[in-house]
Write a protein that holds these residues in place. Structure first.
Motif: not given
Length: 372
Positions: A123-132, A167-172
């Protein structure tokens, strides 16, 4: 950005190409349209003056900065938008949202053309980027709060191309993409390391390369366009790490012994010039970025170093020309007259200085001989 009585405005500033000669006090344009704070801004990759903004009002607005007008407004997101990324030619963009959906949007049709619920189960924040190649690279969390990355085909969201637990880190995890090398750099908030991966067409599709580690955790990260790297040092990427009290550059280099330009490291890259005008993009035209060669700005290390070498004066080529042999017919009369006047003034200055030096030498000789 500044809050108004009925909404928020944000300003666009233009920094001179070379350096600041005076404080910047006036923006080139002020844009008003969001009712809450704007958290995301993204320039169109190929069209001039097209800027996308996304705010806490869950609204996406695409602007023509040249006229200060909003061109397109989309309210398809029911919750906070986490990230926005254009594809290579700017025909589509993808978003991640607090409602746990990954969306692909066609801004000119003002519609969502594809979406995937929970590409990462956490449920934590996601990020997404288009690639080439048109695929989408995502970062998020598993149900057990492990950090995870994924690679998706937007034409078929049923199954991921690749899904990898980290890994299990909390940083986004914040992804930064190098389209020339097809590499993704992952920087986690609060981490003190940067991991980088290569995306290929062969399994496992996302290949871990290495990790850069430092002592202090980062609060944020910036990525410089490829045309700013130093090709003489085989630098392929430069990131700017934001710390509590400073910003620290991080350079990624490939060890090479040769001083020659490395063609395999530096294919033609996206240049600063737009491929089309705002009206052309709005009418449905799509263009890839205009590419430039990295070789043009390349200087071998030896040619940039200042070295003084004593030479025999007799070896100098005899190519000097006197004033009388210059082609004065090509000069404007006023310029020629001014040049001749300056030459006369310089001659008079030299004569007066020679006289003064002679007087000083005479006085010095008198002091030396004890006559004064």
């Amino acid at each position: 950005m500044k809050k108004l009585q009925f909404g928020w405005m944000f300003k666009v500033w233009q920094i001179p190409d070379h350096s600041l000669i005076r404080p910047l006090s006036d923006p080139i344009v002020v844009l008003e349209g969001h009712s809450k704070r704007v958290g995301i801004v993204s320039w169109h990759p190929t069209a001039r003056n097209i800027l996308l903004t996304a705010g806490s009002d869950n609204l996406i607005i695409i602007w023509n900065v040249g006229t200060g007008e909003p061109l397109i407004s989309m309210d398809d997101h029911p919750d906070l938008i986490y990230s926005v990324s254009w594809n290579r030619n700017g025909s589509l963009f993808c978003t991640t949202c607090k409602d746990r959906r990954l969306r692909v949007c066609d801004p000119r049709k003002r519609e969502v053309v594809a979406e995937r619920l929970a590409p990462h189960e956490g449920i934590r924040p996601m990020r997404a980027i288009f690639i080439r190649d048109g695929n989408i690279f995502t970062t998020g969390f598993t149900r057990m709060s492990q950090r995870e990355l994924g690679l998706w085909d937007p034409t078929n969201f049923e199954e991921p191309i690749a899904l990898l637990e980290l890994d299990t880190s909390n940083g986004v995890l914040l992804p930064y993409y190098d389209a020339d090398a097809n590499m993704v750099y992952l920087c986690g908030k609060g981490d003190s390391s940067v991991r980088y991966f290569e995306v290929t067409e062969e399994p496992p599709y996302v290949h871990y390369l290495s990790t850069f580690s430092s002592k202090e955790p980062q609060r944020g990260m910036g990525f410089m366009p490829k045309r700013g790297v130093d090709v003489t040092k085989c630098e392929i990427a430069r990131l700017y790490k934001l710390l509590d009290k400073k910003c620290e550059p991080i350079t990624m280099t490939v060890p090479r012994k040769s001083d020659l330009f490395q063609d395999d490291l530096y294919p033609d890259t996206a240049g600063p010039d737009p491929a089309m005008e705002p009206e052309e993009w709005l009418d449905g035209r799509d263009e890839d970025p205009i590419l430039i060669s990295m070789r043009e700005g390349y200087l071998p290390p030896k040619s940039r170093e200042l070295k003084v070498a004593k030479k025999n004066v007799l070896d100098r080529p005899t190519t000097r020309r006197s004033m009388s042999t210059l082609d004065t017919n090509s000069l404007p009369p006023q310029l020629l007259e001014r040049l001749l006047e300056e030459i006369q003034n310089l001659k008079a200055t030299v004569l007066s200085q020679e006289k003064r030096i002679g007087d000083l030498e005479n006085k010095l000789s008198q002091y030396t001989n004890g006559t004064a």
